[in-house]
Every structure is written in structure tokens, then in C-alpha cells.
Design a protein around this motif. Structure first.
Motif, mmCIF file in Angstrom:
data_model
loop_
_atom_site.group_PDB
_atom_site.id
_atom_site.type_symbol
_atom_site.label_atom_id
_atom_site.label_comp_id
_atom_site.label_asym_id
_atom_site.label_seq_id
_atom_site.Cartn_x
_atom_site.Cartn_y
_atom_site.Cartn_z
ATOM 1 N N ALA A 78 5.214 -10.512 -6.823
ATOM 2 C CA ALA A 78 6.582 -10.033 -6.562
ATOM 3 C C ALA A 78 7.364 -10.976 -5.669
ATOM 4 C CB ALA A 78 6.521 -8.648 -5.938
ATOM 5 N N ILE A 79 6.730 -11.476 -4.601
ATOM 6 C CA ILE A 79 7.523 -12.248 -3.627
ATOM 7 C C ILE A 79 7.034 -13.693 -3.468
ATOM 8 C CG2 ILE A 79 8.140 -10.151 -2.347
ATOM 9 C CD1 ILE A 79 6.185 -11.016 -0.138
ATOM 10 N N GLY A 80 6.036 -14.069 -4.252
ATOM 11 C CA GLY A 80 5.529 -15.443 -4.198
ATOM 12 C C GLY A 80 4.317 -15.540 -3.283
ATOM 13 N N LYS A 81 3.329 -16.293 -3.774
ATOM 14 C CA LYS A 81 2.058 -16.399 -3.050
ATOM 15 C C LYS A 81 2.240 -16.944 -1.626
ATOM 16 C CE LYS A 81 -2.636 -17.309 -4.400
ATOM 17 N NZ LYS A 81 -3.587 -17.738 -5.357
ATOM 18 N N ALA A 82 3.194 -17.855 -1.485
ATOM 19 C CA ALA A 82 3.414 -18.499 -0.179
ATOM 20 C C ALA A 82 3.903 -17.505 0.875
ATOM 21 C CB ALA A 82 4.427 -19.628 -0.335
ATOM 22 N N HIS A 83 4.379 -16.351 0.419
ATOM 23 C CA HIS A 83 4.934 -15.381 1.378
ATOM 24 C C HIS A 83 3.968 -14.247 1.707
ATOM 25 C CE1 HIS A 83 8.676 -17.459 1.057
ATOM 26 N NE2 HIS A 83 8.695 -17.296 -0.260
ATOM 27 N N VAL A 84 2.747 -14.369 1.222
ATOM 28 C CA VAL A 84 1.759 -13.308 1.488
ATOM 29 C C VAL A 84 0.562 -13.909 2.231
ATOM 30 C CG1 VAL A 84 0.298 -11.514 0.453
ATOM 31 C CG2 VAL A 84 2.454 -12.138 -0.635
ATOM 32 N N VAL A 85 0.230 -13.336 3.363
ATOM 33 C CA VAL A 85 -0.941 -13.834 4.096
ATOM 34 C C VAL A 85 -1.951 -12.709 4.289
ATOM 35 C CG1 VAL A 85 0.215 -15.687 5.366
ATOM 36 C CG2 VAL A 85 0.188 -13.389 6.337
ATOM 37 N N GLU A 86 -3.210 -13.140 4.403
ATOM 38 C CA GLU A 86 -4.250 -12.157 4.696
ATOM 39 C C GLU A 86 -4.299 -12.011 6.210
ATOM 40 O OE1 GLU A 86 -7.602 -12.307 1.982
ATOM 41 O OE2 GLU A 86 -8.897 -11.878 3.706
ATOM 42 N N SER A 87 -4.214 -10.795 6.700
ATOM 43 C CA SER A 87 -4.159 -10.641 8.157
ATOM 44 C C SER A 87 -5.465 -10.084 8.684
ATOM 45 C CB SER A 87 -3.000 -9.736 8.554
ATOM 46 O OG SER A 87 -3.167 -8.465 7.989
ATOM 47 N N LYS A 88 -5.640 -10.245 9.981
ATOM 48 C CA LYS A 88 -6.811 -9.698 10.652
ATOM 49 C C LYS A 88 -6.489 -8.270 11.090
ATOM 50 C CE LYS A 88 -9.397 -13.580 12.249
ATOM 51 N NZ LYS A 88 -8.698 -14.736 11.693
ATOM 52 N N PRO A 89 -7.514 -7.454 11.306
ATOM 53 C CA PRO A 89 -7.237 -6.110 11.821
ATOM 54 C C PRO A 89 -6.631 -6.176 13.221
ATOM 55 C CG PRO A 89 -9.611 -6.544 11.692
ATOM 56 C CD PRO A 89 -8.942 -7.707 11.085
ATOM 57 N N VAL A 90 -5.892 -5.141 13.583
ATOM 58 C CA VAL A 90 -5.336 -5.067 14.938
ATOM 59 C C VAL A 90 -5.834 -3.792 15.611
ATOM 60 C CG1 VAL A 90 -3.256 -6.408 14.440
ATOM 61 C CG2 VAL A 90 -3.225 -3.935 14.085
ATOM 62 N N MET A 91 -5.720 -3.780 16.931
ATOM 63 C CA MET A 91 -6.224 -2.637 17.705
ATOM 64 C C MET A 91 -5.169 -1.542 17.886
ATOM 65 S SD MET A 91 -9.347 -2.384 18.602
ATOM 66 C CE MET A 91 -10.878 -3.297 18.559
ATOM 67 N N ALA A 92 -4.051 -1.666 17.180
ATOM 68 C CA ALA A 92 -3.060 -0.586 17.201
ATOM 69 C C ALA A 92 -3.569 0.541 16.304
ATOM 70 C CB ALA A 92 -1.722 -1.100 16.711
ATOM 71 N N GLY A 93 -2.933 1.706 16.386
ATOM 72 C CA GLY A 93 -3.362 2.843 15.573
ATOM 73 C C GLY A 93 -2.264 3.336 14.658
ATOM 74 N N GLU A 94 -2.649 4.039 13.620
ATOM 75 C CA GLU A 94 -1.731 4.569 12.599
ATOM 76 C C GLU A 94 -2.427 5.761 11.970
ATOM 77 O OE1 GLU A 94 0.331 5.154 10.149
ATOM 78 O OE2 GLU A 94 1.969 3.752 10.495
ATOM 79 N N ASP A 95 -1.753 6.882 11.874
ATOM 80 C CA ASP A 95 -2.472 8.015 11.298
ATOM 81 C C ASP A 95 -2.529 7.961 9.763
ATOM 82 O OD1 ASP A 95 0.039 8.931 10.627
ATOM 83 O OD2 ASP A 95 -0.123 10.859 11.667
ATOM 84 N N PHE A 96 -1.989 6.906 9.166
ATOM 85 C CA PHE A 96 -2.124 6.682 7.725
ATOM 86 C C PHE A 96 -3.600 6.691 7.310
ATOM 87 C CE2 PHE A 96 -2.561 3.681 4.119
ATOM 88 C CZ PHE A 96 -1.731 4.293 3.202
ATOM 89 N N GLY A 97 -4.478 6.205 8.210
ATOM 90 C CA GLY A 97 -5.911 6.144 7.912
ATOM 91 C C GLY A 97 -6.492 7.482 7.493
ATOM 92 N N ARG A 98 -5.892 8.580 7.960
ATOM 93 C CA ARG A 98 -6.414 9.915 7.651
ATOM 94 C C ARG A 98 -6.422 10.235 6.154
ATOM 95 N NH1 ARG A 98 -7.693 13.071 11.786
ATOM 96 N NH2 ARG A 98 -6.695 12.635 13.772
#
Ligand SMILES: [Zn+2]
Ligand SMILES: [Zn+2]
Length: 450
Positions: free
Chosen positions: A363-383
Motif C-alpha cells: 500500500a505505501i511502499g516497502k521503504a516506508h515500512v519498518v520492523e519495530s522492536k517491542p516497547v514497554m508501553a501498554g495498550e489494552d488492545f492485547g486483551r
């Protein structure tokens, strides 16, 4: 009874986003992308005004009444069957479009008690009275206004291209993310029983560390377990000049703070991420008085549920042990209280997340997508991925930083305003456009199991 004023709220429900249906040859990806880009571009002006409306009228967690009405109204205009007030001010929009998988797309809807200081002409000036009766500012300082706008934009595109997919689209506008309560409340009220159980669950979060136009995605763990813990350390107070007649809780609390450091360094495997931060310590009122108690407030972070259990057990054991060593009787042992407001870690299903990554790259081009590392912030989406159904979930980071500011910060080393900062001002037109494009393509591909 909590009383809230909505002095500066003037949400009108007139931003119609109804849209014509497009036909597009799905197999010709080039053409497909061009058509989709064009229709997103056409939709942008109205989406931008929706964003500004939302931006100027944030509501606190558990009070998202007008925001959820606006979400419900927009979904109805697009042709969804809408149910309101699920788990508080949660909204579910359903569109059944023949046989096929159920794809759930989630946005959160709450704002924060922050006085916006971005200096933007469209900055929020809204205020409210909080539960302590203080007047507080209101700001979408976590970018949930970007999430909602991208969410409506995505719903609109998927309806416009409904002849290109089959299945059930489930749009979920979730309240109370900032207090870790909304997903839990919606699930408790039967989100996956009263409505179709999704085969795929998607979400996004704006990033204050990534330029607009880019997306970062972490396969596997993306966000952490978050717990708030209160420790009440008790003692026997007295005169500061006669410490031998007291058991000083300030000294016990100090020993506890240091002992807690050994949980990560000596108890938990060095291969398992773990954070134990004492963010607040309060005790005593005067130089020469030894107090009766000290209160500690901690935040705990981890990914693995077993590590979370280990952290809490170790805190209980160490605090008790230190109290015993200080000579306190059992009735004066510290109390360790783990608050209900916890957020479990978010695990991005590997297979689905790699598919989503590929879709976004297209959709937006390979150059604009990166694989990120996990972060220590929280989000209740995980539920949504932690019910007994173990549904595959994926959340990705949607870059929000204005490109010139991003470049400048790389050059000068100056840090950018983070999420929850009063100065966080995403480059909203490009961020929304990228969000709609990334989410629409991901959903289309999951419907069509590309
Ligand atoms: Zn937040
Ligand atoms: Zn957020």
C-alpha cells in the motif's frame, strides 16, 4: 457523584462520509493501488475536518459519550448496523457482506487531562472537571483522534469497495483505553458472543517517534504487561530524637526500594524483559517526627505473563521479609496492592502480522515500512487476543511526526514530544492518509486471504 462539564464541546453530527461504490479489478495490483489511492485522496478533506472536530472535543476515559455518538453516527451513515453502549460507551458497527472471514478493526476513543500547548490554530481549548473536582484541560494527547479518523476512513473505503471482499466487517470503537478498562468491559459485555467472533483483529497506534507516511510493525510481542502496585509500609512512629523507641517506616521503605532492584538483577532471567520502577514515595510530615507509614507507588512492566507473576510474588516476599527483619509484628507487615487497572501484554500473531506487513508494504511502499522492536508501553488492545479463543491480533505503529521536525531531531539530537505530551501535534493529513491506506489494504487482503 462525578460531575463533568463539557464547556467547549460542540460536536455536530453532520460530517457525512457516505461514498459511491467502486469496482476494481482485484488481481491487477497496480490498478488496484492507484484506484484506492485516488479514492482515499478524494475522501481526505472530509476526514481532515472530522479529525479537527474530534481533536477539539476530547473526552476523558469512561466519559466518551459525545465521541461515541459521533462514531456511531458515522458508521450508520456508511451503512453499518450499529450497537451502542457496549461496555460503557463502546460502539460496534457490523456489515455482513456474504460468506467469508470476520475482520474486526478497533479504534480507541478517549482523550487525556492535558492542557494542549502545541500552539496550533486548531488546538483543543476544552476543559472539564475531573473526579477530584479540579478543572483540567482536555487533549487527544495519545492521538486517539487520529485512530478514530483513520477508522472511519477505512470503514468508508471498505464500503466503497464492498464488491471486492466477502465476509463480515466489524468496526469496534472502544472507550477507556487510557485507564486500561475499555477492552475488558467490552469483552465482559459479550463482544465476541453477542457479535460474530472475529477471525482477524486489527488496530493501529500513532507513533510520536516515526515520521508521518511510515509504518512500523513488531511481529510477536509489541507492547508490555503493565501493572500499578501500591505498597503501604507500616512502622511505629515517634520523636526523631529517640529513634530507638520507634520502628522507622522511612528506613524500611528505603530498604524495600533497594531490595526491589534485585528482582530484575538476581531473580528474573536476564533474557526476560522486566521493569520495576518506584515512581512515588511519600511518608512523614516534619523533620523531627518519625512517621507511622510510607506509601510507595510502582509501575511494573514485562511481556511474559510468568514474569509478571514472578515480579508480584517477589515484591510480596521481599517486603514481608524486610518488615520481619525490622522487628515488626504481623499486623504491621506491609500491604501490597496490585490495582485492577492492569494491561496485559500485546502479542502480535506472527503469521497474521507478517501478512499485514506485506499488505502495508504494497500500500505505501516497502521503504516506508519498518520492523519495530517491542516497547514497554501498554495498550489494552492485547486483551482481544487473550480470550480463550486466542484470536490472532495485530497492532501497528502509524508514524505521526512531521517530516521536517523528524529530520531536525535526527540532526540536533533533540527529543521529539512524546505521546501524552502537551506539545504532541501529528502531521494529521499525511498520517490519516497513511492510516486509511494501510488499514484498508490489510483488511482487504485478510478478507481475500492474500
Ligand atoms: Zn495513551
Ligand atoms: Zn493511546
Amino acid at each position: 457523584m462525578k460531575h463533568f462539564l463539557f464547556s467547549a464541546l460542540s460536536l455536530t453530527l453532520s460530517v457525512s462520509l457516505a461514498f459511491p461504490t467502486y469496482s476494481l479489478p482485484l488481481k491487477q495490483r497496480g490498478n488496484y493501488n492507484t484506484q484506492l489511492k485516488e479514492s482515499i485522496n478524494n475522501a481526505l478533506p472530509k476526514l481532515e475536518s472530522l479529525y479537527l472536530k474530534l481533536h477539539q472535543a476530547p473526552e476523558l476515559s469512561l466519559h466518551e459519550e459525545k465521541t461515541s455518538k459521533l462514531m456511531a453516527e458515522q458508521l450508520k451513515l456508511l451503512g453499518f448496523t450499529v450497537t451502542e453502549n457496549i461496555g460503557g460507551f463502546g460502539v460496534v458497527g457490523l456489515f455482513k457482506n456474504g460468506n467469508g472471514p470476520t475482520v474486526m478493526i478497533r479504534t480507541d476513543t478517549d482523550g487525556l487531562p492535558i492542557i494542549e500547548q502545541t500552539g496550533k490554530t486548531y488546538a483543543s481549548t476544552a476543559t472539564t472537571i475531573d473526579q477530584h473536582n479540579n478543572t483540567v484541560g482536555l487533549m487527544h494527547g495519545c492521538g486517539h483522534d487520529i485512530h478514530m479518523t483513520s477508522f472511519i476512513g477505512t470503514a468508508q473505503q471498505l464500503m466503497a469497495y464492498k464488491n471486492q471482499w466477502q465476509g463480515t466487517l466489524m468496526m469496534v470503537a472502544q472507550p477507556a483505553e487510557e485507564v486500561g478498562a475499555g477492552a475488558k468491559a467490552m469483552l465482559k459485555e459479550g463482544l465476541f458472543e453477542k457479535f460474530p467472533k472475529p477471525d482477524h483483529v486489527l488496530g493501529l497506534h500513532v507513533s510520536a517517534a516515526l515520521p508521518a507516511g511510515e509504518v512500523a510493525i513488531a511481529p510477536g510481542y509489541a507492547l508490555a504487561n503493565v501493572d500499578s502496585v501500591d505498597i503501604i509500609v507500616k512502622g511505629k512512629g515517634g520523636h526523631g530524637a529517640y529513634p530507638h523507641t520507634t520502628i522507622d517506616p522511612v528506613v524500611i521503605a528505603s530498604r524495600i526500594v533497594l531490595a526491589l532492584q534485585t528482582i530484575n538483577s538476581r531473580e528474573i532471567s536476564p533474557l526476560e524483559p522486566s521493569v520495576i520502577t518506584v515512581g512515588s514515595i511519600h511518608g512523614g510530615a516534619k523533620h523531627n517526627v518519625i512517621s507511622d507509614q510510607v506509601k510507595l507507588q510502582l509501575t511494573l512492566r514485562s511481556y511474559n505473563q510468568a514474569v509478571r507473576t514472578q515480579q508480584i510474588a517477589a515484591i510480596k516476599r521481599l517486603t514481608k521479609g524486610i518488615a520481619i527483619s525490622a522487628g515488626l509484628s504481623e499486623s504491621l507487615y506491609p500491604t501490597v496492592f496490585v490495582q485492577d487497572e492492569n494491561t496485559p501484554s500485546t502479542y502480535n500473531n506472527l503469521e497474521q502480522t507478517l501478512k499485514v506487513k506485506k499488505s502495508i508494504e504494497e500500500a505505501i511502499g516497502k521503504a516506508h515500512v519498518v520492523e519495530s522492536k517491542p516497547v514497554m508501553a501498554g495498550e489494552d488492545f492485547g486483551r482481544y487476543g487473550l480470550t480463550q479463543d486466542n484470536l490472532p491480533i495485530t497492532i501497528f505503529w502509524l508514524g505521526g511526526v512531521e517530516k521536517s521536525l523528524y529530520q531536525q531531531s535526527l540532526k540536533t539530537g533533540e527529543t521529539l514530544p512524546s505521546l501524552h505530551s502537551s506539545k504532541f501535534a501529528p502531521d494529521y493529513p499525511l498520517t490519516i492518509k497513511t492510516g486509511v491506506s494501510a488499514m484498508t489494504t490489510s483488511a482487504l487482503d485478510l478478507f481475500n486471504q492474500k
